[in-house]
Design a protein around this motif. Structure first.
Motif, mmCIF file in Angstrom:
data_model
loop_
_atom_site.group_PDB
_atom_site.id
_atom_site.type_symbol
_atom_site.label_atom_id
_atom_site.label_comp_id
_atom_site.label_asym_id
_atom_site.label_seq_id
_atom_site.Cartn_x
_atom_site.Cartn_y
_atom_site.Cartn_z
ATOM 1 N N GLY A 94 24.362 10.046 41.833
ATOM 2 C CA GLY A 94 22.886 9.610 41.939
ATOM 3 C C GLY A 94 22.286 9.863 40.634
ATOM 4 N N TYR A 95 20.798 10.471 40.987
ATOM 5 C CA TYR A 95 19.923 10.829 39.943
ATOM 6 C C TYR A 95 20.598 12.269 39.524
ATOM 7 N N VAL A 96 20.687 13.106 40.468
ATOM 8 C CA VAL A 96 21.002 14.253 40.406
ATOM 9 C C VAL A 96 22.596 14.649 39.722
ATOM 10 N N ASP A 131 32.433 9.395 43.000
ATOM 11 C CA ASP A 131 31.416 8.837 44.076
ATOM 12 C C ASP A 131 32.169 7.855 44.799
ATOM 13 N N LYS A 178 29.328 1.890 41.138
ATOM 14 C CA LYS A 178 28.636 2.671 40.152
ATOM 15 C C LYS A 178 29.644 3.532 39.406
ATOM 16 N N THR A 235 20.683 13.612 50.974
ATOM 17 C CA THR A 235 20.463 14.411 52.312
ATOM 18 C C THR A 235 19.321 13.688 52.930
ATOM 19 N N THR A 282 19.675 19.288 48.266
ATOM 20 C CA THR A 282 18.679 19.999 48.851
ATOM 21 C C THR A 282 19.104 20.020 50.223
ATOM 22 N N GLU A 321 12.386 13.517 38.148
ATOM 23 C CA GLU A 321 12.663 12.033 37.814
ATOM 24 C C GLU A 321 11.748 11.679 36.591
ATOM 25 N N LYS A 363 10.586 14.371 52.289
ATOM 26 C CA LYS A 363 11.607 14.697 53.357
ATOM 27 C C LYS A 363 11.770 16.295 53.204
ATOM 28 N N ARG A 366 12.215 5.107 45.800
ATOM 29 C CA ARG A 366 12.299 5.581 47.049
ATOM 30 C C ARG A 366 10.819 6.437 47.379
HETATM 31 N N1 NAD Z 1 16.135 12.726 42.912
HETATM 32 C C1 NAD Z 1 15.479 13.720 42.624
HETATM 33 O O1 NAD Z 1 14.836 13.835 41.783
HETATM 34 C C2 NAD Z 1 16.264 15.066 43.137
HETATM 35 C C3 NAD Z 1 15.746 16.368 42.584
HETATM 36 C C4 NAD Z 1 16.066 17.547 42.886
HETATM 37 C C5 NAD Z 1 17.112 17.410 44.231
HETATM 38 N N2 NAD Z 1 17.520 16.423 44.795
HETATM 39 C C6 NAD Z 1 18.381 16.291 45.894
HETATM 40 O O2 NAD Z 1 19.854 15.941 45.369
HETATM 41 C C7 NAD Z 1 20.405 15.423 46.522
HETATM 42 C C8 NAD Z 1 20.830 14.085 45.705
HETATM 43 O O3 NAD Z 1 19.754 13.245 45.245
HETATM 44 P P1 NAD Z 1 19.875 12.075 44.320
HETATM 45 O O4 NAD Z 1 18.542 11.554 44.241
HETATM 46 O O5 NAD Z 1 20.764 12.252 43.457
HETATM 47 O O6 NAD Z 1 20.580 11.081 45.543
HETATM 48 P P2 NAD Z 1 21.177 9.494 45.272
HETATM 49 O O7 NAD Z 1 21.209 9.034 46.296
HETATM 50 O O8 NAD Z 1 20.718 8.845 43.980
HETATM 51 O O9 NAD Z 1 22.823 9.804 44.887
HETATM 52 C C9 NAD Z 1 23.663 10.276 45.900
HETATM 53 C C10 NAD Z 1 25.168 9.640 45.390
HETATM 54 O O10 NAD Z 1 26.044 10.225 46.420
HETATM 55 C C11 NAD Z 1 27.032 9.148 46.723
HETATM 56 N N3 NAD Z 1 27.708 9.701 47.672
HETATM 57 C C12 NAD Z 1 27.450 9.470 49.252
HETATM 58 N N4 NAD Z 1 28.252 9.750 49.903
HETATM 59 C C13 NAD Z 1 29.326 10.191 49.351
HETATM 60 C C14 NAD Z 1 30.698 10.554 49.575
HETATM 61 N N5 NAD Z 1 31.100 10.906 50.757
HETATM 62 N N6 NAD Z 1 31.513 11.125 48.478
HETATM 63 C C15 NAD Z 1 30.961 10.884 47.108
HETATM 64 N N7 NAD Z 1 29.905 10.354 46.953
HETATM 65 C C16 NAD Z 1 29.052 9.926 47.944
HETATM 66 C C17 NAD Z 1 26.062 8.080 46.727
HETATM 67 O O11 NAD Z 1 26.871 6.825 46.526
HETATM 68 C C18 NAD Z 1 25.139 8.138 45.476
HETATM 69 O O12 NAD Z 1 25.697 7.710 44.461
HETATM 70 C C19 NAD Z 1 19.494 15.176 47.568
HETATM 71 O O13 NAD Z 1 19.665 16.178 48.382
HETATM 72 C C20 NAD Z 1 18.167 15.320 46.898
HETATM 73 O O14 NAD Z 1 17.059 15.834 47.896
HETATM 74 C C21 NAD Z 1 17.141 15.089 44.276
#
Ligand code: NAD
Length: 462
Positions: free
Chosen positions: A9-11, A30, A35, A90, A130, A162, A276, A341
């Motif tokens: 995902g983003y992270v 993933d 993706k 999460t 997180t 982001e 969240k 989101r």
């Molecule tokens: N987006 C932000 O700006 C940001 C910043 C800091 C921390 N975080 C934290 O980082 C974490 C991820 O955030 P995000 O925005 O990247 O989420 P996201 O939803 O964009 O990405 C998560 C990815 O995990 C994949 N996934 C789900 N279940 C899986 C599995 N069983 N096996 C493999 N891949 C799987 C999903 O397909 C998705 O591509 C969260 O805990 C979030 O709170 C996010």
């Protein structure tokens, strides 16, 4: 180092891309095959459909197939891994606690594959998601449950914002690493070798629990600061005549101890994290009987802020929403991203639909497509009233009012767009104070209602 990143995902995608730039051999994994196919292509338009971050597609294009590989088969990539980064969703449960369903499922998959690996070298499982304080310990139990040998767990929270994720990942303000064992600290030191001993980057080694707590305290502190300005500064500007919010902000933040970041009043902070994370920390603190009044207030101010301009339009500008056409500009939770989101625009549009508007004409430079998934007419028939436009001008045409809901730079030129597209009487609701020359609009008969200032209509010039 051989690095596996679970969750693109983003992270995860940004972390994988930037680690590959530094010459690590990175395998991003993933369970969403679409993706994986899009990212493996190295093509910007396919990558940006999922994660649209400035500079990201360019790095992937350069490194894919050389240092960066994508896979949905963990077994095929596990041998020789030094570190596995967990970058998994999460989301919150209804009671605010963190839902670890995705996290646990991924941890179980990883444990099973690790149990069967042949290399026997030490591997560290690193939390970037997180997660509540104590989750590294929980992860350790899951992995142990599968009789995996020679592994460690670590917490390495992600602080990226982001829209500037690549810049921040290349040069973070800090890297926080929480481990139990020297061997794991050493592995992470090698992963982050370019940041260790850097003159401007703080490389902090601590316990896993402290690292987990740092992320929650940082995010809730940021939201609390935003809520302070929205709940106190903006309200002073709105309720005491002749107080100028921009001058108030300048005067207060002239003090080096007070941050400029977060002092710009707005229709609330959105995004996938703040809401969240504060809800989760409230839950975690309540579970150890600590009063959470302060965090609750931050959360409530932020939620209220998202829609209160619409209420003010009724009470202060005598605007009637029923059967009207409203333009909403800026759908993503902020500029330079297509991430919808928890975007403030969602609450704005839902509130407008609840007030009986006839049409909502929307525009975002990046997020029109992702917004269509959020406002799915098969989920709510009212979403059929939403129309998507390619330019701000087209969205504003034939509307009765406009709501500016994000900070895209192009909205700074909106006064001219409005003047050319729609005649007064017309109401501008500025949730981000994006229109610097609003006084000219008022002089020409338009009404202007902004966060942090009293309503300004042709009858009530200030
Ligand atoms: N987006 C932000 O700006 C940001 C910043 C800091 C921390 N975080 C934290 O980082 C974490 C991820 O955030 P995000 O925005 O990247 O989420 P996201 O939803 O964009 O990405 C998560 C990815 O995990 C994949 N996934 C789900 N279940 C899986 C599995 N069983 N096996 C493999 N891949 C799987 C999903 O397909 C998705 O591509 C969260 O805990 C979030 O709170 C996010």
């Amino acid at each position: 180092m051989k690095i596996i990143v679970a969750g693109t995902g983003y992270v995860g995608l940004v972390h994988a891309a930037v680690c590959s730039e530094y010459g690590h051999e990175v395998y991003a994994y993933d369970n969403d095959i679409n993706k994986i196919n899009a990212f493996s292509s190295g093509q910007a338009e396919k990558i940006e459909q999922y994660v649209n971050e400035p500079g990201l597609a360019g790095i992937i294009k350069e490194t894919v197939g050389k240092y960066l590989f994508f896979s949905s088969d963990l077994k095929a990539i596990i041998e020789g891994a030094d570190a596995i980064f967990l970058c998994l969703p999460t989301p919150p449960n209804l009671n605010g606690s963190t839902n670890l369903v995705f996290y646990d499922a991924a941890a179980e998959d990883i444990a099973q594959v690790l149990a069967e690996r042949k290399d026997g070298r030490r591997v560290v499982l690193v939390n970037k998601s997180t997660v509540p304080i104590g989750t590294a310990r929980h992860l350790q139990e899951i992995i142990k449950g599968h009789n995996v040998e020679n592994f460690g767990v670590a917490s390495n929270p992600e602080f990226l914002a982001e829209g500037t994720a690549v810049t921040q990942a290349r040069k973070p303000d800090r890297v926080v690493v929480g481990c139990d064992h020297e061997a794991d600290f050493k592995i992470l030191c090698r992963v982050y070798s370019q940041f260790v001993n850097h003159v401007r980057i703080k490389y902090i080694e601590t316990t896993p629990e402290t690292a987990e707590a740092i992320k929650y305290v940082a995010n809730t502190m940021l939201l609390t600061y935003i809520s302070f300005w929205n709940g106190v500064g903006a309200k002073i500007g709105e309720n005491f005549s002749n107080v100028r919010i921009d001058d108030l902000r300048l005067g207060v933040t002239a003090d080096d101890r007070i941050s400029t970041w977060g002092s710009f009043v707005s229709n609330g902070a959105g995004g996938s994290c703040f809401g969240k994370d504060i809800a989760s920390l409230i839950y975690q603190l309540r579970s150890v009987n600590v009063s959470t009044k302060m965090l609750e207030a931050s959360y409530e101010v932020n939620e209220y802020q998202k829609v209160y301009l619409i209420e003010r339009a009724i009470t202060e500008a005598a605007f009637k929403f029923n059967n009207r056409t409203i333009a909403v500009l800026g759908l993503a939770f902020k500029k330079h991203t297509n991430d919808m989101r928890d975007a403030s625009s969602i609450k704005v549009i839902e509130s407008l639909l609840g007030k009986g508007v006839a049409r909502v004409k929307v525009y975002d430079p990046l997020a029109n497509e992702s917004a269509k998934h959020v406002f799915d007419p098969s989920q709510n028939i009212l979403f059929e009233k939403i129309e998507y436009y390619e330019t701000a001008r087209k969205a504003v045409e034939e509307s009765d009012a406009v709501f500016v809901s994000s900070d895209c730079e192009e909205f700074r030129g909106l006064s001219r767009t409005i003047e050319e597209a729609v005649p007064p009487p017309y109401l501008v609701m500025d949730g981000r104070r994006m229109i610097p020359d609003f006084e000219e609009l008022i002089a020409k008969g338009y009404s202007y209602l902004a966060v942090g200032a009293v309503a300004m209509t042709p009858e009530n010039k200030v």
